[in-house]
Design an enzyme around this catalytic site. Structure first.
Site, PDB file in Angstrom:
ATOM      1  N   HIS A  64       0.843  -1.373   0.056  1.00 52.60           N
ATOM      2  CA  HIS A  64       0.104   0.225  -0.070  1.00 52.60           C
ATOM      3  C   HIS A  64       0.779   1.330   0.069  1.00 52.60           C
ATOM      4  O   HIS A  64       0.681   2.011  -0.986  1.00 52.60           O
ATOM      5  CB  HIS A  64      -1.001  -0.106   1.118  1.00 52.60           C
ATOM      6  N   HIS A  88       3.560   6.783   5.928  1.00 45.63           N
ATOM      7  CA  HIS A  88       2.429   7.494   6.164  1.00 45.63           C
ATOM      8  C   HIS A  88       1.723   6.574   7.500  1.00 45.63           C
ATOM      9  O   HIS A  88       0.843   7.058   7.877  1.00 45.63           O
ATOM     10  CB  HIS A  88       1.540   7.831   5.064  1.00 45.63           C
ATOM     11  N   GLU A  92       0.808   5.234  13.024  1.00 44.35           N
ATOM     12  CA  GLU A  92      -0.533   4.730  13.468  1.00 44.35           C
ATOM     13  C   GLU A  92      -0.838   3.221  13.347  1.00 44.35           C
ATOM     14  O   GLU A  92      -1.205   2.768  14.500  1.00 44.35           O
ATOM     15  CB  GLU A  92      -1.681   5.021  12.281  1.00 44.35           C
ATOM     16  N   ASP A  93      -0.173   2.504  12.752  1.00 38.48           N
ATOM     17  CA  ASP A  93      -0.238   0.905  12.663  1.00 38.48           C
ATOM     18  C   ASP A  93       0.730   0.029  13.266  1.00 38.48           C
ATOM     19  O   ASP A  93       0.749  -1.138  13.281  1.00 38.48           O
ATOM     20  CB  ASP A  93      -0.653   0.589  11.354  1.00 38.48           C
ATOM     21  N   ASP A 155      -3.048   8.409  -0.848  1.00 40.53           N
ATOM     22  CA  ASP A 155      -3.430   7.359  -0.104  1.00 40.53           C
ATOM     23  C   ASP A 155      -4.806   7.229  -0.247  1.00 40.53           C
ATOM     24  O   ASP A 155      -4.949   5.839  -0.324  1.00 40.53           O
ATOM     25  CB  ASP A 155      -3.003   7.720   1.498  1.00 40.53           C
ATOM     26  N   ASP A 275     -25.851  13.742 -26.126  1.00 45.31           N
ATOM     27  CA  ASP A 275     -26.114  14.386 -27.404  1.00 45.31           C
ATOM     28  C   ASP A 275     -25.193  15.798 -27.565  1.00 45.31           C
ATOM     29  O   ASP A 275     -25.567  16.729 -27.917  1.00 45.31           O
ATOM     30  CB  ASP A 275     -27.557  14.832 -27.598  1.00 45.31           C
TER      31      ASP A 275
END
Length: 727
Positions: A64, A88, A92-93, A155, A275
């Site tokens: 990712h 990034h 957080e993870d 992201d 059209d």
């Protein structure tokens, strides 16, 4: 001029796509060897940090951030942005900290990563509030470095491309958030390609069946019209060649979401929307744009009122182009956009097209896309400071994110850009908040006009101000810009706060005067002690709460006098804090006191007071579930006690289980009256064919009186059980 030796990441010609080697090879086209190696190092750091983590699709998680960096590389972003893209999600993870990133890759990259990271350590009341809080944090980070939003957009774009692995409800939620927030941001920053992909991917996730049907219909119609499109392009190209113009003519296709939105908003069929023929002509200079315009107007007749010059007056996001509509074969309209190659790049990639961090320039050029973006972000910050909460802020952002524009002139001839539907009040706030707050009238094209009149492009607007004037709450019904809405609300809130503070102080002075006390004569240390004991923010906060009805003036005065009487000076120092003295309830208070209907307190019960903005002091039993729940807010809790002698009735509820008999209600009433009680309300529920439950609200003077009433009722032979009800 810097000379760089470029780095070839792999001696092999066959570099696998979607790998760090493939990315490094593409980066070597515009970045120095050292910078490419820094991006590589960020990739390996992220790979190690995310080791053992997989995406929902089953792929290693590091795919990712690599894909996000690849998206930014396609826009030729700088090395720091690419490193932030790789990293990034590590804050957080994973267990990596911001300081750890700063040590490894520098403060700038760490700040970028922190700006992109979501808020995970705060409990939110709702998904909407979480979305708003995330966007607020991102807005603050964008103010420091606009690259934050570019990494965030990349992201989100990769997340949208891989949305198929998500469950349907989460897929729709992410798609809606993308359509409401991220697609408009991409458009505000002029990033057309990303916006179109956001909208189409979001549309396909929200309405997959509609998207498939529209795509199939477009494919069919395009096949049928291929010959006509080729003929028109050939005519335009021949005309331009004869006039000596070096131009590239490109056929344009409308994207899915654009077609769907037009069908829905204009209530037209797909046939009516499709059209028309659309072409883009890319030339080498601004001068050529206008020459080519004359050429196509000579080839086909222009439709009156459909010409727009966005080169002379660019859109807010820096978009520039000439737009015109022509009468084509058999009257079918032909949409034409004419622009330079530089404008084409700007239209597709927006702020990323001329990224200033590529060079040594630190300040954006005047009127550049970067300057426009920074101006927008500063406007976001101003809205954020003035908004009451995060949800109000996000509402204002959605209003502000790129509606259609009108262009009006100031009396000095400066051009002001406003959204469609804007009024003179919006214009005034766009000039300055102080002008908006003090405007009283306006002139549109030198004639007096109502402030609510909708402005049209080309008008000259003059605002008339008066010192001491203030915004009218009615303006909120017709303003359309977020800046005007926020400015009006902020002023009105501040005004109400000031008025409430003055009123509250006056009410407290009056309450103290009724006790033969003077607020001016009470030392500040007692007021400060009151602030501490009631958990208020300041003395002014107490006055404000009294003025707004959230605190009772008489009760606050009693608390203040009690504190003064309790606290004794010892060598000019205060002793340890004393317990709060309870307030005595007589039942005939001259200020607002109500008795709770959930527990029906009566003299003899242990009681507590809860301050309510609507009802003053509400008296509850100490063991009432409502008073227990509110005990976590000590500033609202007031200790209470009953006076020794009370001469009035208090309501209390009883439940009586009784065998069904004719005339039993009359017997009950007689027994209650015989005990000097008064029946206020009676209701009967049938539990089964033989037993009834009777709910009785009776007026009594005390717990002793209630016990006497209940004893008399129990003596009725048909009564099975008598209890006092406490909800």
């Amino acid at each position: 001029m810097h000379q760089y030796s470029f780095f070839n990441p792999s001696p092999s010609k066959n570099v696998p796509a979607g790998s760090i080697d493939a990315l490094a090879k593409s980066l070597s086209d515009y970045l120095a060897t050292e910078q490419v190696n820094q991006v590589r190092r960020a990739y390996y750091y992220a790979e190690q940090a995310h080791e053992g983590q997989n995406r929902r699709s089953g792929e290693p998680y590091v795919t990712h951030p690599l894909a996000v960096a690849t998206i930014l590389a396609e826009m030729h972003m700088d090395a720091q942005s690419l490193m932030a893209a790789m990293l990034h999600d590590v804050i957080e993870d994973t267990s990596v900290t911001k300081q750890g990133l700063s040590n490894q890759f520098g403060d700038v990259v760490a700040e970028l990563v922190d700006g992109v990271s979501k808020l995970t350590r705060i409990e939110f009341q709702s998904k909407a509030e979480q979305q708003a809080e995330n966007f607020q944090k991102m807005a603050l980070a964008m103010a420091k470095d606009i690259r934050v939003i570019l990494v965030k957009l990349a992201d989100r774009l990769h997340n949208m491309r891989t949305l198929g692995a998500m469950p349907p409800d989460k897929r729709r939620r992410i798609a809606r958030e993308t359509l409401e927030i991220y697609a408009p941001i991409a458009q505000r920053l002029g990033m057309h390609n990303i916006r179109v992909e956001f909208e189409d991917l979001g549309f396909m996730s929200m309405h997959p069946m509609r998207a498939r049907r529209i795509r199939k219909s477009i494919s069919t119609r395009f096949g049928n019209r291929k010959k006509a499109i080729s003929s028109i392009r050939e005519n335009i190209e021949n005309c331009l060649t004869e006039e000596g113009h070096n131009a590239n003519v490109i056929g344009r296709e409308k994207h899915l979401f654009s077609i769907y939105t037009k069908m829905r908003n204009k209530r037209k069929s797909l046939k009516e929307i499709m059209d028309l023929y659309a072409f883009r002509i890319v030339v080498d200079s601004v001068d050529s744009c206008y020459r080519v315009l004359g050429c196509v107007h000579g080839l086909y007749k222009p439709v009156p009122g459909q010409f727009k010059d966005y080169i002379a007056i660019p859109k807010a996001n820096g978009y520039q182009s000439l737009h015109t509509v022509l009468f084509g074969l058999e009257g079918v309209p032909i949409e034409i956009q004419i622009r330079t190659q530089e404008m084409e790049e700007m239209a597709n990639n927006g702020i990323a097209a001329h990224w200033l961090y590529k060079s040594n320039e630190q300040e954006p050029k005047r009127n550049s896309s970067h300057a426009r973006a920074r101006q927008w972000v500063q406007g976001l910050l101003e809205m954020q400071e003035r908004a009451g909460d995060s949800l109000e802020f996000i509402e204002n952002v959605k209003i502000d994110l790129f509606p259609d524009e009108v262009y009006v002139f100031t009396p000095r001839g400066d051009i002001m850009e406003l959204p469609a539907g804007a009024t003179a009040v919006d214009f005034a706030y766009s000039v300055h908040s102080d002008i908006g707050n003090s405007c009283v009238a306006c002139r549109i094209n030198r004639r007096l006009a109502p402030l609510s009149e909708t402005l049209q492009s080309g008008q000259t607007v003059e605002v008339i101000t008066t010192p001491g004037a203030q915004p009218n709450p009615a303006w909120l019904h017709f303003v359309v810009t977020a800046k005007a809405r926020t400015g009006i609300r902020h002023y009105l809130k501040h005004q109400r706060k000031t008025e409430a503070l003055t009123l509250g102080r006056r009410m407290l002075e009056r309450a103290l005067a009724s006790m033969d006390e003077d607020l001016a004569a009470i030392p500040d240390k007692y007021l400060n002690q009151l602030v501490d004991s009631t958990h208020a923010k300041s003395t002014d906060n107490i006055y404000e709460q009294i003025g707004m009805g959230n605190r009772v003036a008489y009760l606050t005065a009693r608390q203040l006098v009690n504190l003064r009487d309790e606290i004794r000076d010892d060598d000019e120092k205060l002793r340890a804090p004393l317990t709060r003295q309870s307030m005595v309830i007589h039942g005939t208070e001259g200020f607002l006191v109500n008795f709770a209907r959930c527990c029906y307190p009566i003299p003899g019960d242990h009681i507590v007071g809860i301050i309510s903005s609507e009802k003053g002091v509400v008296v509850h039993c100490e063991n009432c579930h409502n008073s227990i729940e509110l005990s976590s807010q000590p500033e609202r809790v007031v200790p209470l006690s009953w006076a020794e002698s009370i001469d009035r009735d208090f309501s209390v509820e009883m439940k009586i289980e009784i065998t069904k008999q004719r005339g039993i209600i009359a017997v009950l009433a007689t027994r209650v009256n015989g005990a000097d009680g008064s029946i206020e309300k009676i209701s009967v529920e049938d539990e089964n064919p033989k037993i009834s439950s009777i709910h009785l609200i009776v007026g009594v003077r005390s717990r002793v009186h209630l016990a006497n009433v209940m004893r008399r009722i129990r003596n009725i032979p048909a009564v099975i059980k008598v209890t006092r009800e406490r909800n």
